[in-house]
Design a protein around this motif. Structure first.
Motif, PDB file in Angstrom:
ATOM      1  N   LYS A 102      51.394  -9.457   2.469  1.00  0.00           N
ATOM      2  CA  LYS A 102      50.640  -8.937   3.751  1.00  0.00           C
ATOM      3  C   LYS A 102      50.802  -7.377   3.915  1.00  0.00           C
ATOM      4  CE  LYS A 102      48.699 -11.152   6.310  1.00  0.00           C
ATOM      5  NZ  LYS A 102      47.358 -11.905   6.196  1.00  0.00           N
ATOM      6  N   GLN A 103      52.137  -6.805   3.776  1.00  0.00           N
ATOM      7  CA  GLN A 103      52.546  -5.484   4.189  1.00  0.00           C
ATOM      8  C   GLN A 103      51.782  -4.679   2.947  1.00  0.00           C
ATOM      9  OE1 GLN A 103      56.487  -4.440   3.824  1.00  0.00           O
ATOM     10  NE2 GLN A 103      56.269  -2.740   4.932  1.00  0.00           N
ATOM     11  N   LEU A 104      51.655  -5.017   1.792  1.00  0.00           N
ATOM     12  CA  LEU A 104      51.163  -4.555   0.626  1.00  0.00           C
ATOM     13  C   LEU A 104      49.518  -4.264   0.665  1.00  0.00           C
ATOM     14  CD1 LEU A 104      52.920  -6.119  -2.563  1.00  0.00           C
ATOM     15  CD2 LEU A 104      52.779  -3.611  -1.902  1.00  0.00           C
ATOM     16  N   ALA A 105      48.875  -5.335   1.368  1.00  0.00           N
ATOM     17  CA  ALA A 105      47.629  -5.327   1.698  1.00  0.00           C
ATOM     18  C   ALA A 105      47.073  -4.456   2.763  1.00  0.00           C
ATOM     19  CB  ALA A 105      47.104  -6.999   1.994  1.00  0.00           C
ATOM     20  N   THR A 106      47.983  -4.479   3.887  1.00  0.00           N
ATOM     21  CA  THR A 106      47.804  -3.576   4.964  1.00  0.00           C
ATOM     22  C   THR A 106      47.865  -1.756   4.472  1.00  0.00           C
ATOM     23  OG1 THR A 106      48.652  -5.036   6.524  1.00  0.00           O
ATOM     24  CG2 THR A 106      48.401  -2.921   7.185  1.00  0.00           C
ATOM     25  N   ILE A 107      49.015  -1.714   3.804  1.00  0.00           N
ATOM     26  CA  ILE A 107      49.174  -0.422   3.199  1.00  0.00           C
ATOM     27  C   ILE A 107      47.874  -0.073   2.263  1.00  0.00           C
ATOM     28  CG2 ILE A 107      50.553   1.143   1.796  1.00  0.00           C
ATOM     29  CD1 ILE A 107      53.276  -0.419   2.816  1.00  0.00           C
TER      30      ILE A 107
END
Length: 420
Positions: free
Chosen positions: A15-20
């Protein structure tokens, strides 16, 4: 248990990778606001659990929080490119008939075929109505209106007064030939003045100066044509037209007429009949060449739109070719008690929710609302360097949780393969 704990870490890192990645992908979008992932740890406990023996069960994504920090301001060449320096959002309506209002920081506006000011999605920019001084006369969402640029301004005004100040050469010869405006040898000089009829149509008024006498009282006849028709200086004798006589003393000062002269009524083209008064009282007869010292008239046409400007307080001004400047309205700028609660609609647009609270409609430059910059756009508030560093960290988190799963799997395999 460790499998599921590490799995939550993988899901969080994903989820963090997608947001970044979304932040990086939108780094070139005007008015875009980046987001960040906020995590919380999972603790499974009961009333009998010993506090110093509790082990967490992983992590959970608590929220993807929008960051409404100010983006950099980039200068542009369009007056309808607008940026808010400070707090606030532009208010736009998706169509002319809807009551729905969306909010945006992307101020890239243009004019559509119907002269409405819209963004790239066709949403209409909202303004408050104002009076002639630019003061808002009604506020609230119900009072807002779509900003539309007018093509023209005002009503035409027919010319009623003309002022002509010329210097007639003292050495000019007396003309004895019969006047003919098509024969330059039958007059000494001429001057042109553009006047306007009742429809606002420009018409050329031409004055021909013919010297008729010299001496202590030097005289000149002035024959005035509006278009191709001569106008009489004696209203009681419109036909044949009577020329105006100018008389100068020995010092070259005009003696008569001592006041503006009202000419006989005339009808230019298809417009209605009008009168003009021509003032030659500032004219002189001195040595030197013929000169037109000044030429004025008080008529004007309908004004055509020439340009639009927006000041720092959000007042939209339209300037017209007849010199008029009209305040079209004042930009609506909305703020929210909790902007992070706004719903993202895409295309740098948001809508209000229960978490954000109702919009607080204000005016630029007042009560904590930011100022408007015309000819500028707010860029995305994404720091690409910071995002790439965070991307590396998220990747490491993913790899670490993958390694934890791999290790747990190795231990489990070893236990299963143990022989007694």
């Amino acid at each position: 248990m460790s499998f599921y704990t590490s799995l939550t870490g993988l899901q969080g890192a994903t989820k963090q990778l997608a947001t970044i990645s979304n932040n990086v992908a939108n780094v070139g979008v005007n008015g875009f606001k980046k987001s960040r992932v906020e995590f919380g740890d999972i603790i499974s406990s009961s009333v009998t659990s010993a506090p110093n023996q509790m082990v967490g069960s992983g992590t959970v994504v608590k929220a993807i929080q929008q960051q409404f920090g100010q983006g950099a301001i980039k200068q542009t060449a369009s007056a309808l490119d607008l940026a808010i320096s400070g707090e606030g959002f532009f208010a736009v309506k998706p169509s002319l008939t809807t009551d729905t209002v969306n909010y945006t920081r992307n101020g890239a506006f243009s004019v559509d075929a119907d002269r409405y000011v819209v963004n790239s999605n066709g949403a209409h920019l909202q303004i408050y109505p104002v009076d002639g001084s630019g003061t808002v006369v009604a506020s609230g969402l119900g009072a807002t209106k779509n900003l539309q640029l007018p093509l023209t301004s005002g009503e035409p005004q027919a010319t009623a007064n003309v002022g002509i100040a010329v210097n007639l050469p003292a050495s000019a010869e007396v003309i004895t030939k019969t006047f003919d405006r098509f024969d330059a040898t039958t007059y000494n000089q001429s001057s042109n003045t553009t006047i306007y009829d009742s429809l606002g149509t420009p018409v050329t008024a031409t004055s021909y100066y013919v010297r008729t006498g010299t001496g202590a009282a030097s005289t000149w006849d002035v024959r005035t044509f509006v278009g191709d028709k001569e106008v009489s200086s004696d209203p009681s004798t419109p036909t044949p037209p009577v020329p105006l006589e100018l008389t100068f003393n020995a010092s070259g000062k005009l003696v008569t007429p001592a006041a503006p002269v009202t000419y006989a009524p005339f009808t230019p083209g298809s417009a209605s009949e009008q009168n003009i008064a021509i003032d030659f009282t500032a004219s002189t007869q001195q040595s030197g060449a013929f000169a037109i010292n000044s030429s004025t008239q008080d008529g004007f046409p309908i004004g055509q739109l020439e340009n639009v400007s927006v000041d720092s307080n959000g007042i939209v001004m339209a300037a017209f070719s007849n010199g008029n400047s009209v305040a079209l309205g004042k930009l609506v700028v909305a703020t929210f008690a909790n902007p992070t609660g706004l719903k993202q609609n895409g295309n740098s647009m948001w809508s209000a929710t229960g978490l954000s609270g109702s919009p607080i409609l204000g005016q630029a430059g007042t009560l904590g609302v930011g100022n408007i910059q015309s000819g500028a756009l707010e860029q995305a508030n994404v720091d690409i360097t910071e995002e790439l560093v965070d991307l590396i960290a998220a990747q490491r988190n993913f790899q670490a949780n993958s390694k934890a799963i791999e290790t747990a799997n190795t231990l489990t395999t070893t236990i299963i393969n143990m022989r007694s």
